[in-house]
Design a protein around this motif. Sequence first.
Motif, PDB file in Angstrom:
ATOM      1  N   ARG A   1     -61.754  26.921-123.429  1.00 53.67           N
ATOM      2  CA  ARG A   1     -60.466  27.385-122.906  1.00 53.67           C
ATOM      3  C   ARG A   1     -60.183  28.758-123.512  1.00 53.67           C
ATOM      4  O   ARG A   1     -60.363  28.961-124.709  1.00 53.67           O
TER       5      ARG A   1
ATOM      6  N   ASN B   1     -53.085  30.661-110.847  1.00 52.10           N
ATOM      7  CA  ASN B   1     -52.083  29.755-110.279  1.00 52.10           C
ATOM      8  C   ASN B   1     -50.707  29.905-110.922  1.00 52.10           C
ATOM      9  O   ASN B   1     -49.762  29.263-110.490  1.00 52.10           O
TER      10      ASN B   1
ATOM     11  N   GLU C   1     -61.016  29.952-111.977  1.00 54.17           N
ATOM     12  CA  GLU C   1     -59.676  30.545-112.015  1.00 54.17           C
ATOM     13  C   GLU C   1     -59.378  31.240-113.348  1.00 54.17           C
ATOM     14  O   GLU C   1     -58.235  31.466-113.698  1.00 54.17           O
ATOM     15  N   GLN C   2     -60.424  31.580-114.087  1.00 56.31           N
ATOM     16  CA  GLN C   2     -60.355  32.427-115.280  1.00 56.31           C
ATOM     17  C   GLN C   2     -59.522  31.852-116.420  1.00 56.31           C
ATOM     18  O   GLN C   2     -58.862  32.592-117.151  1.00 56.31           O
ATOM     19  N   ALA C   3     -59.552  30.539-116.574  1.00 50.13           N
ATOM     20  CA  ALA C   3     -58.863  29.911-117.699  1.00 50.13           C
ATOM     21  C   ALA C   3     -59.851  29.460-118.771  1.00 50.13           C
ATOM     22  O   ALA C   3     -59.446  29.100-119.876  1.00 50.13           O
TER      23      ALA C   3
ATOM     24  N   HIS D   1     -45.925  27.522-111.636  1.00 50.78           N
ATOM     25  CA  HIS D   1     -47.203  27.247-110.976  1.00 50.78           C
ATOM     26  C   HIS D   1     -47.028  27.446-109.472  1.00 50.78           C
ATOM     27  O   HIS D   1     -46.157  26.814-108.872  1.00 50.78           O
TER      28      HIS D   1
ATOM     29  N   THR E   1     -63.086  24.430-111.676  1.00 56.07           N
ATOM     30  CA  THR E   1     -61.813  25.074-111.334  1.00 56.07           C
ATOM     31  C   THR E   1     -61.330  25.969-112.469  1.00 56.07           C
ATOM     32  O   THR E   1     -60.918  27.111-112.237  1.00 56.07           O
ATOM     33  N   LEU E   2     -61.362  25.480-113.694  1.00 53.88           N
ATOM     34  CA  LEU E   2     -60.876  26.255-114.836  1.00 53.88           C
ATOM     35  C   LEU E   2     -61.696  27.527-115.044  1.00 53.88           C
ATOM     36  O   LEU E   2     -61.148  28.583-115.340  1.00 53.88           O
TER      37      LEU E   2
ATOM     38  N   HIS F   1     -53.258  23.691-111.362  1.00 53.28           N
ATOM     39  CA  HIS F   1     -53.648  23.734-112.774  1.00 53.28           C
ATOM     40  C   HIS F   1     -53.009  24.939-113.457  1.00 53.28           C
ATOM     41  O   HIS F   1     -52.579  25.879-112.802  1.00 53.28           O
ATOM     42  N   THR F   2     -52.995  24.903-114.765  1.00 49.90           N
ATOM     43  CA  THR F   2     -52.436  25.996-115.542  1.00 49.90           C
ATOM     44  C   THR F   2     -53.533  27.026-115.768  1.00 49.90           C
ATOM     45  O   THR F   2     -54.257  26.973-116.760  1.00 49.90           O
ATOM     46  N   THR F   3     -53.649  27.937-114.810  1.00 51.16           N
ATOM     47  CA  THR F   3     -54.659  28.989-114.846  1.00 51.16           C
ATOM     48  C   THR F   3     -53.995  30.318-114.498  1.00 51.16           C
ATOM     49  O   THR F   3     -52.939  30.335-113.854  1.00 51.16           O
TER      50      THR F   3
END
Length: 110
Positions: free
Chosen positions: A42, A87, A29-31, A73, A25-26, A82-84
Amino acid sequence: MILMRGYSDKGRRWHQEIDLDLAVTLVREQAAVVVNRRTIRRLYSNKDFRRYILTRDRYTCHFCGLYGDTIDHLLPRAKGGHTTPMNCVCACNLCNQAKADQYVDEFMGN
């Protein structure tokens, strides 16, 4: 388990183990980026991430269009978000507080 590495706001290196689903997921979603088959990195410290989102969205609230200086978010963390970059959006304090942990559709329908 996958090892995630990053830097704190003060430049200190950190690492933690995360499950494969979260790692995917990270990255998706480009995190984070893949370092090797067992490690991701990260892309942003907390401070850099906040600056990136606010600048990307031109300090404009995603919900009302006024000046915004907080991060919200779209899929709340309390509901699995998530913090991405995909999102998170810029929000004014009023909209961010009013939305709380609602889904965007619920909030916009009010």
